[in-house]
Design an enzyme around this catalytic site. Sequence first.
Site, PDB file in Angstrom:
ATOM      1  N   HIS A 101       0.788  -1.232   0.000  1.00  0.00           N
ATOM      2  CA  HIS A 101       0.000   0.000   0.000  1.00  0.00           C
ATOM      3  C   HIS A 101       0.817   1.277   0.000  1.00  0.00           C
ATOM      4  CE1 HIS A 101      -4.206  -1.352   0.477  1.00  0.00           C
ATOM      5  NE2 HIS A 101      -3.676  -2.400   1.072  1.00  0.00           N
ATOM      6  N   LYS A 116       0.704  14.546   1.281  1.00  0.00           N
ATOM      7  CA  LYS A 116      -0.603  14.891   0.691  1.00  0.00           C
ATOM      8  C   LYS A 116      -0.711  16.396   0.418  1.00  0.00           C
ATOM      9  CE  LYS A 116      -2.983  10.863   2.715  1.00  0.00           C
ATOM     10  NZ  LYS A 116      -3.479  10.101   1.557  1.00  0.00           N
ATOM     11  N   THR A 142      -8.492   6.624  -2.753  1.00  0.00           N
ATOM     12  CA  THR A 142      -9.852   6.168  -3.062  1.00  0.00           C
ATOM     13  C   THR A 142     -10.831   7.308  -2.834  1.00  0.00           C
ATOM     14  OG1 THR A 142      -9.884   5.194  -0.852  1.00  0.00           O
ATOM     15  CG2 THR A 142      -9.584   3.682  -2.694  1.00  0.00           C
ATOM     16  N   LYS A 192     -14.372   8.616  -4.951  1.00  0.00           N
ATOM     17  CA  LYS A 192     -15.674   8.954  -4.353  1.00  0.00           C
ATOM     18  C   LYS A 192     -16.147  10.313  -4.853  1.00  0.00           C
ATOM     19  CE  LYS A 192     -14.239   6.201  -0.466  1.00  0.00           C
ATOM     20  NZ  LYS A 192     -13.457   6.215   0.768  1.00  0.00           N
TER      21      LYS A 192
END
Length: 842
Positions: free
Chosen positions: A378, A575, A677, A681
């Site tokens: 991951h 991020k 993910t 969405k």
Amino acid sequence: MSKPLTDQEKRKQISVRGLAGVENVADLKTNFNRHLHFTLVKDRNVATKRDYYFALANTVRDYLVGRWIRTQQHYYEKDPKRVYYLSLEFYMGRTLQNTMVNLALENACDEATYQLGLDMEELQDIEEDAGLGNGGLGRLAACFLDSMASLGLAAYGYGIRYEFGIFNQKIVSGWQVEEADDWLRYGNPWEKARPEYMRPVHFYGRVEHTADGVKWVDTQVVLALPYDTPVPGYRNNIVNTMRLWSAKAPCDFNLKDFNVGGYIQAVLDRNLAENISRVLYPNDNFFEGKELRLKQEYFVVAATLQDIIRRFKASKFGSTEFVRLDLSTLPEKVAIQLNDTHPAMAIPELMRILVDLEKLSWEESWDIVVHTCAYTNHTVLPEALERWPVDLFQNLLPRHLDIIYEINRRHLERIAKLYPGDLDRLRRMSLIEEGDVKKINMAHLCIVGSHAVNGVARIHSEIIKNTVFKDFYEVDPQKFQNKTNGITPRRWLVMCNPGLAEVIAERIGEDYIRDLDQLKKLLDFVDDDAFIRDVAKVKQENKMKFAAYLEEHYKVKINPNSMFDVHVKRIHEYKRQLLNCLHIITLYNRIKKEPNKSWTPRTIMIGGKAAPGYHTAKMIIKLITSIGDIVNNDPVVGDRLKVIFLENYRVTLAEKVIPASDLSEQISTAGTEASGTGNMKFMLNGALTIGTMDGANVEMAEEAGEENLFIFGMRVDDVEAMDKKGYDASSYYNRIPELKQAMDQISGGFFSPSQPDLFKDLVNMLMHHDRFKVFADYEDYIKCQEKVSALYKDPKEWTKMVIHNIAGCGKFSSDRTISQYAREIWGMEPSLEKIAAPDDPR
């Protein structure tokens, strides 16, 4: 605008066709009242909201139980291959509404509660989130369980029943404060304790070599008590099981050491055993090498493998007397998927069972292990990879250390044969890393002990093969695969965005809920004015509803016509929430400079939790809230720019914010986000993406057309080139006036007037050791955001782009992901057939 309809009113008004369900409303009311009567304490005459919630949950659960039992009988009769998904995290969120959607009970329950004078949405709000995960990895596991049940696979999720899940985040004076998540304090109506399947798990002790083989003796025993939660498939009457283990001290725990006066202490010490399942480690993409964490990892694996082997031995056409004794056929009936390296101990533990207990030869045992296990990677961030100190193993799991050494000896023997004299390669590929402290590299153990190794997006799977695991890929290229992540359309569209689900169903029917590829049919409606209007109207209603929620919770007046620009995920340097901050400051400075210009209004929302020990991440939250304090209170700016930090971001809040978003921020440095993910969405719910070519963004751009996403910034090879050349932050700072101004404001205390050097650590990091190269992408990001603002001024063109995105979402269903795992890794075939409901004749 008129007040938007609530989801409940919308459900009354529309049918979402099959979703209506013609279940007997009278039956539901009868069952509800029966549960309410038995749930209520005898000496209380008045039911609380919570009593009503429990009564409704138990009523819905009744519909699950018959299907659950029948599904398990069905598996025992058919004796299919079973897949075991091992994960230390399952980020489930709430269960009630999801269950109603999957059983087609939602409208009937709505009508029943309405007739009883109750509001179903109020009752749903009482349920606690099951927050047994940190972020992407744990939520992926939850989506996978939904898809495995919906595809008729005999599947089991195995994990830990943490008493305390991911902490609740409070923002106090702009800082994150953690509170324990006591999610079980009122009980959990969805779980069933199964004490009859309690299993012993051993720790510590020593290894004895006897004539009869190797024995692990003088161990401390902890009992694993399973709790089962039903996992319903979508309208196929299949209900699979998630089994979570809770740690219990055995009755004689420490009492044998009891001497006069030691009794009380001995009983108190039982907590030491039970602490194993007390709390979830709140780290995402960061490895914490604590003994308790290793205990958790071994605990779940040891208990689960006992269960797997018990079921394998007993299972044969439902007959209890037939027992399979030949374990060589294990890989034909069992697939074990390791969700990251956390359950890596399954490999040495299965070896221990086969060699020490079942007395198989090493070679045969190893063959069984490799053909049974598969590993999902991951992350490529080095600080996230698990490396356990050998000393810790020696103390806690001495037999497993022996086994790992032997696995490594044979593995290195093989490599030495293939590459004679290449000592450096042996060092790189060893499971044991030499250094000041000898460590076991768990990713290497997983690769060597599995028949399949997969990344979670195409670009990520390529990076794994070309960099981190290059040596292993060269030796066993056939092991390496890609399985791009997906999300379940049941929770992430039908449940959280019924308005959009219905608008789509009106055009293409509702089979897309089971087969998301059918969304491609929406391309026929890209220029259909009525469809464009319907899609825009749903978005506007969702925004009105969320704006009302924000006003209630944050006391900020939100302009519902502003662009909702949303950046929600764990707070982490990679991020790049800081890049977003620089854009906010730049926008603010531009508005201040030219207050009379026609600016596209934005409400910028950033949310997410910082790991409690991650100083930089906590400072990032403080910076965001401090910028918000200045921007939101500046009369010159007015409602053209608002900054909100979304407190306590979790599954339930995601279900509210994602349907209301216009712009989704997916801005990690290229090569760092394995998949993502959340990006999927947002796309499915009609938000446009501004993002780098990283993780699944690459495939999203491919599916929807790159012209329908706002792609900016360096690509993976640009980042690599810069790493070779060296990244110099000051060159950007000195060359770009707006960047310099923003940084000077942060470092000069403009956003922290009472503490001018509050953010000196962040400034220092960005200027001198920023691994994620925020400044390098700043200029392109700002330009790209200008394009976003320009397009937002043309609602029709914006909505057309939204439709292109929704139509391109088919690939990102977890049903597709799981079908690929099933066929290409587990050797199983998914099926859409329905089994008979409990009340149908068989």
